[in-house]
Write a protein that holds these residues in place. Structure first.
Motif, PDB file in Angstrom:
ATOM      1  N   ALA A 179       6.265  -6.795  -0.373  1.00 48.18           N
ATOM      2  CA  ALA A 179       6.426  -5.849  -1.485  1.00 48.18           C
ATOM      3  C   ALA A 179       5.346  -4.772  -1.444  1.00 48.18           C
ATOM      4  O   ALA A 179       5.611  -3.605  -1.741  1.00 48.18           O
ATOM      5  CB  ALA A 179       6.384  -6.600  -2.816  1.00 48.18           C
ATOM      6  N   ALA A 180       4.133  -5.170  -1.040  1.00 47.02           N
ATOM      7  CA  ALA A 180       3.026  -4.208  -1.004  1.00 47.02           C
ATOM      8  C   ALA A 180       3.276  -3.099   0.011  1.00 47.02           C
ATOM      9  O   ALA A 180       2.747  -1.998  -0.129  1.00 47.02           O
ATOM     10  CB  ALA A 180       1.715  -4.926  -0.678  1.00 47.02           C
ATOM     11  N   LEU A 181       4.085  -3.375   1.029  1.00 49.64           N
ATOM     12  CA  LEU A 181       4.383  -2.354   2.043  1.00 49.64           C
ATOM     13  C   LEU A 181       5.704  -1.638   1.769  1.00 49.64           C
ATOM     14  O   LEU A 181       6.129  -0.800   2.557  1.00 49.64           O
ATOM     15  CB  LEU A 181       4.431  -2.981   3.436  1.00 49.64           C
ATOM     16  N   SER A 182       6.360  -1.965   0.676  1.00 53.22           N
ATOM     17  CA  SER A 182       7.687  -1.410   0.388  1.00 53.22           C
ATOM     18  C   SER A 182       7.623  -0.125  -0.408  1.00 53.22           C
ATOM     19  O   SER A 182       8.651   0.497  -0.661  1.00 53.22           O
ATOM     20  CB  SER A 182       8.530  -2.427  -0.400  1.00 53.22           C
ATOM     21  N   GLY A 183       6.441   0.299  -0.811  1.00 55.09           N
ATOM     22  CA  GLY A 183       6.347   1.437  -1.702  1.00 55.09           C
ATOM     23  C   GLY A 183       6.478   2.792  -1.032  1.00 55.09           C
ATOM     24  O   GLY A 183       6.765   3.783  -1.683  1.00 55.09           O
ATOM     25  N   ASN A 184       6.274   2.845   0.276  1.00 55.89           N
ATOM     26  CA  ASN A 184       6.317   4.129   0.984  1.00 55.89           C
ATOM     27  C   ASN A 184       7.766   4.537   1.250  1.00 55.89           C
ATOM     28  O   ASN A 184       8.467   3.859   1.987  1.00 55.89           O
ATOM     29  CB  ASN A 184       5.557   3.993   2.305  1.00 55.89           C
ATOM     30  N   PRO A 185       8.206   5.648   0.685  1.00 56.89           N
ATOM     31  CA  PRO A 185       9.629   6.014   0.828  1.00 56.89           C
ATOM     32  C   PRO A 185      10.015   6.420   2.239  1.00 56.89           C
ATOM     33  O   PRO A 185      11.196   6.583   2.529  1.00 56.89           O
ATOM     34  CB  PRO A 185       9.794   7.174  -0.154  1.00 56.89           C
ATOM     35  N   ALA A 186       9.024   6.567   3.148  1.00 58.48           N
ATOM     36  CA  ALA A 186       9.363   6.875   4.542  1.00 58.48           C
ATOM     37  C   ALA A 186       9.674   5.614   5.337  1.00 58.48           C
ATOM     38  O   ALA A 186      10.211   5.695   6.431  1.00 58.48           O
ATOM     39  CB  ALA A 186       8.210   7.624   5.206  1.00 58.48           C
ATOM     40  N   ALA A 187       9.314   4.457   4.793  1.00 57.83           N
ATOM     41  CA  ALA A 187       9.480   3.200   5.521  1.00 57.83           C
ATOM     42  C   ALA A 187      10.737   2.489   5.074  1.00 57.83           C
ATOM     43  O   ALA A 187      10.783   1.871   4.023  1.00 57.83           O
ATOM     44  CB  ALA A 187       8.269   2.302   5.306  1.00 57.83           C
ATOM     45  N   GLY A 188      11.770   2.574   5.885  1.00 56.25           N
ATOM     46  CA  GLY A 188      13.017   1.905   5.550  1.00 56.25           C
ATOM     47  C   GLY A 188      13.150   0.537   6.168  1.00 56.25           C
ATOM     48  O   GLY A 188      14.094  -0.194   5.875  1.00 56.25           O
ATOM     49  N   ALA A 189      12.216   0.172   7.044  1.00 59.09           N
ATOM     50  CA  ALA A 189      12.349  -1.062   7.818  1.00 59.09           C
ATOM     51  C   ALA A 189      11.064  -1.864   7.747  1.00 59.09           C
ATOM     52  O   ALA A 189       9.993  -1.357   8.079  1.00 59.09           O
ATOM     53  CB  ALA A 189      12.659  -0.728   9.275  1.00 59.09           C
ATOM     54  N   ILE A 190      11.172  -3.105   7.314  1.00 56.31           N
ATOM     55  CA  ILE A 190      10.005  -3.985   7.238  1.00 56.31           C
ATOM     56  C   ILE A 190      10.321  -5.280   7.958  1.00 56.31           C
ATOM     57  O   ILE A 190      11.166  -6.067   7.512  1.00 56.31           O
ATOM     58  CB  ILE A 190       9.610  -4.268   5.777  1.00 56.31           C
ATOM     59  N   ALA A 191       9.670  -5.481   9.097  1.00 56.40           N
ATOM     60  CA  ALA A 191       9.835  -6.734   9.847  1.00 56.40           C
ATOM     61  C   ALA A 191       8.636  -7.620   9.565  1.00 56.40           C
ATOM     62  O   ALA A 191       7.514  -7.125   9.415  1.00 56.40           O
ATOM     63  CB  ALA A 191       9.944  -6.453  11.340  1.00 56.40           C
ATOM     64  N   SER A 192       8.876  -8.918   9.470  1.00 60.10           N
ATOM     65  CA  SER A 192       7.753  -9.806   9.207  1.00 60.10           C
ATOM     66  C   SER A 192       7.939 -11.130   9.916  1.00 60.10           C
ATOM     67  O   SER A 192       9.044 -11.489  10.342  1.00 60.10           O
ATOM     68  CB  SER A 192       7.566 -10.021   7.703  1.00 60.10           C
ATOM     69  N   PHE A 193       6.837 -11.837  10.042  1.00 59.62           N
ATOM     70  CA  PHE A 193       6.859 -13.141  10.694  1.00 59.62           C
ATOM     71  C   PHE A 193       5.889 -14.062   9.973  1.00 59.62           C
ATOM     72  O   PHE A 193       4.776 -13.662   9.637  1.00 59.62           O
ATOM     73  CB  PHE A 193       6.451 -13.027  12.167  1.00 59.62           C
TER      74      PHE A 193
ATOM     75  N   ALA B  80       8.538 -21.193  12.856  1.00 54.68           N
ATOM     76  CA  ALA B  80       8.607 -19.743  13.020  1.00 54.68           C
ATOM     77  C   ALA B  80       9.679 -19.155  12.106  1.00 54.68           C
ATOM     78  O   ALA B  80      10.834 -19.559  12.167  1.00 54.68           O
ATOM     79  CB  ALA B  80       8.924 -19.395  14.469  1.00 54.68           C
ATOM     80  N   ILE B  81       9.285 -18.216  11.277  1.00 56.77           N
ATOM     81  CA  ILE B  81      10.244 -17.562  10.384  1.00 56.77           C
ATOM     82  C   ILE B  81      10.113 -16.053  10.547  1.00 56.77           C
ATOM     83  O   ILE B  81       9.109 -15.463  10.168  1.00 56.77           O
ATOM     84  CB  ILE B  81      10.011 -17.967   8.915  1.00 56.77           C
ATOM     85  N   ALA B  82      11.145 -15.453  11.128  1.00 59.84           N
ATOM     86  CA  ALA B  82      11.170 -13.996  11.264  1.00 59.84           C
ATOM     87  C   ALA B  82      12.076 -13.430  10.180  1.00 59.84           C
ATOM     88  O   ALA B  82      13.085 -14.032   9.829  1.00 59.84           O
ATOM     89  CB  ALA B  82      11.690 -13.596  12.643  1.00 59.84           C
ATOM     90  N   SER B  83      11.703 -12.279   9.659  1.00 61.89           N
ATOM     91  CA  SER B  83      12.546 -11.691   8.621  1.00 61.89           C
ATOM     92  C   SER B  83      12.531 -10.179   8.702  1.00 61.89           C
ATOM     93  O   SER B  83      11.652  -9.576   9.335  1.00 61.89           O
ATOM     94  CB  SER B  83      12.111 -12.162   7.235  1.00 61.89           C
ATOM     95  N   PHE B  84      13.528  -9.590   8.084  1.00 62.64           N
ATOM     96  CA  PHE B  84      13.650  -8.139   8.063  1.00 62.64           C
ATOM     97  C   PHE B  84      14.172  -7.705   6.703  1.00 62.64           C
ATOM     98  O   PHE B  84      15.109  -8.307   6.165  1.00 62.64           O
ATOM     99  CB  PHE B  84      14.605  -7.654   9.155  1.00 62.64           C
ATOM    100  N   VAL B  85      13.537  -6.664   6.160  1.00 62.28           N
ATOM    101  CA  VAL B  85      14.006  -6.060   4.916  1.00 62.28           C
ATOM    102  C   VAL B  85      14.337  -4.601   5.192  1.00 62.28           C
ATOM    103  O   VAL B  85      13.510  -3.869   5.748  1.00 62.28           O
ATOM    104  CB  VAL B  85      12.930  -6.145   3.808  1.00 62.28           C
ATOM    105  N   GLY B  86      15.526  -4.171   4.845  1.00 65.80           N
ATOM    106  CA  GLY B  86      15.909  -2.776   4.936  1.00 65.80           C
ATOM    107  C   GLY B  86      15.926  -2.162   3.550  1.00 65.80           C
ATOM    108  O   GLY B  86      16.444  -2.754   2.606  1.00 65.80           O
ATOM    109  N   LEU B  87      15.314  -0.982   3.444  1.00 70.99           N
ATOM    110  CA  LEU B  87      15.174  -0.305   2.154  1.00 70.99           C
ATOM    111  C   LEU B  87      15.853   1.052   2.192  1.00 70.99           C
ATOM    112  O   LEU B  87      16.005   1.640   3.268  1.00 70.99           O
ATOM    113  CB  LEU B  87      13.693  -0.076   1.840  1.00 70.99           C
ATOM    114  N   VAL B  88      16.203   1.564   1.045  1.00 70.93           N
ATOM    115  CA  VAL B  88      16.690   2.940   0.949  1.00 70.93           C
ATOM    116  C   VAL B  88      15.505   3.865   1.163  1.00 70.93           C
ATOM    117  O   VAL B  88      14.563   3.862   0.384  1.00 70.93           O
ATOM    118  CB  VAL B  88      17.310   3.232  -0.428  1.00 70.93           C
ATOM    119  N   ARG B  89      15.542   4.647   2.233  1.00 74.03           N
ATOM    120  CA  ARG B  89      14.427   5.553   2.482  1.00 74.03           C
ATOM    121  C   ARG B  89      14.872   7.000   2.306  1.00 74.03           C
ATOM    122  O   ARG B  89      16.056   7.300   2.294  1.00 74.03           O
ATOM    123  CB  ARG B  89      13.828   5.319   3.864  1.00 74.03           C
TER     124      ARG B  89
END
Lengths: 154, 83, 154, 83
Positions: free
Chosen positions: A20-34, C30-39
């Motif tokens: 959530a902390a990285l979701s605020g930037n409107p240029a970032a549409g893609a967040i991958a995590s592990f 191992a847990i990989a995840s992806f979030v797509g946002l409206v940019r």
């Protein structure tokens, strides 16, 4: 590099809050995590806990360097690396990498790149604790050999 | 000159210490390793023969030819097993 | 396939809760995840919202099929796909894919595979809404052409 | 026979409807598309010439030769743009 955060310590972390902390930037549409967890098999059965040791100071410097390298390779808007150390029972979270980018391929590639680095080059060492009370330092895997080129091996 | 040595993980357990301050004449990492291996016992076992380990000087990965200077922090540790 | 969940609807989702829900299996380290946002850029500037339409019934069936395919390719312990539909303002989450596996490479590969599918083959359509009140259906990208082989094009 | 047609996204807007029940003699997807394009106007524009679209029969992707039977659900839609 305020959008690029590195934390090494024993404290628990919350993947949802970090994402959530990285979701605020409107240029970032893609967040991958592990998220990496202590699992109950692998190098040995009957593991009840891992103990993570690191090289304070060098760890943070190496992680900052590899984050810089990732930023040179891919256009990233933000990244967070959290690596826990100390005694971590089965099921506990060990490591979190979150990468935000404009495009999903960049986010995935950088996230996997950072995890590969953490697994093979960052100065962390794992000790397995077993049900019978014994413990053993985990040996590096053959797949880590590529890392040896820049390190000294006798 | 004085060197600040640090040991991690298996080496810390085997050597029975997390580090030490050493008065050494070693001009390079290779010379320091030879000096430590000359202690015999676990030192020769871990540093003298086929065991694999890594060395960092002042928190930067080093090789046998890396030069040493007074006050350097020299870390010796097994291959990493992080994440 | 109780560890494999697919949800399509307007409701918000919480990545942290979904990741935590897949963290309970001690075989999954191992847990990989992806979030797509409206940019706010991409096909056009000044986007204020997306509107997502889908083909009810077929969407869920297609997603179940692709999850089965992912399970045949990689040893997975669990996966969750959530895809939102309806009107989603700038910054809102659109899609979540979480994959749990024993090893990180499997988790990453399956997560990216599922996202590629969602982007190029699942029956969702995006309409962009602009600051001036106008809106426009987004055209498929050239990179989606590989999908055309199994679809009909006139 | 009766076919249940469904339109999505741009086609729904252009055709001014989300679907319709059609009494048709089309034995295949190609015949159905020709029948719809023969309506002229937006139908000919979207289905008759260079525009790209997809067809699913009973929620499975279909091609021009896919056979049609009474009661089939035939969906026509633009290339997907999901995620």
């Amino acid at each position: 590099m305020s959008n690029f955060t590195i934390r090494v310590g024993h404290a628990e972390f919350e993947p949802g809050a970090e994402i959530a902390a990285l979701s605020g930037n409107p240029a970032a549409g893609a967040i991958a995590s592990f998220v990496g967890l202590v699992r109950n098999y692998g190098d040995a059965a009957h593991v009840t806990a891992l103990e993570l040791e690191h090289y304070p100071g060098m760890t943070e410097a190496e992680l900052a360097r590899i984050v810089d390298e990732a930023r040179q390779r891919w256009p990233l808007t933000a990244a967070t690396i959290i690596h826990r150390v100390g005694y971590l029972p089965l099921g506990e979270q060990i490591v979190l990498v979150v990468v935000a980018a404009g495009h999903r391929r960049d986010a995935f590639a950088a996230c996997e790149f950072l995890m590969d680095y953490l697994k093979t080059r960052a100065p962390f060492w794992k000790k397995e604790h077993y049900q019978d009370g014994s413990s053993r330092w985990v040996d590096a895997k053959d797949s880590d050999d590529d890392a040896a080129a820049r390190w000294m091996a006798q | 000159m004085t060197l600040n040595l640090i040991y991690f993980a298996r080496l810390k357990d085997t050597f029975g210490r997390g580090g030490e301050t050493l008065d050494s004449g070693a001009a390079s990492v290779a010379e320091l390793l030879a000096e430590l291996a000359a202690r015999g016992g676990v030192w020769a076992d871990e540093l003298g023969s086929g065991r694999v380990f890594r060395v960092a000087v002042n928190q930067t990965m080093a090789g046998p030819d890396t030069a040493l200077a007074a006050g350097d922090e020299v870390a010796i540790f097994p291959p990493v097993t992080g994440g």
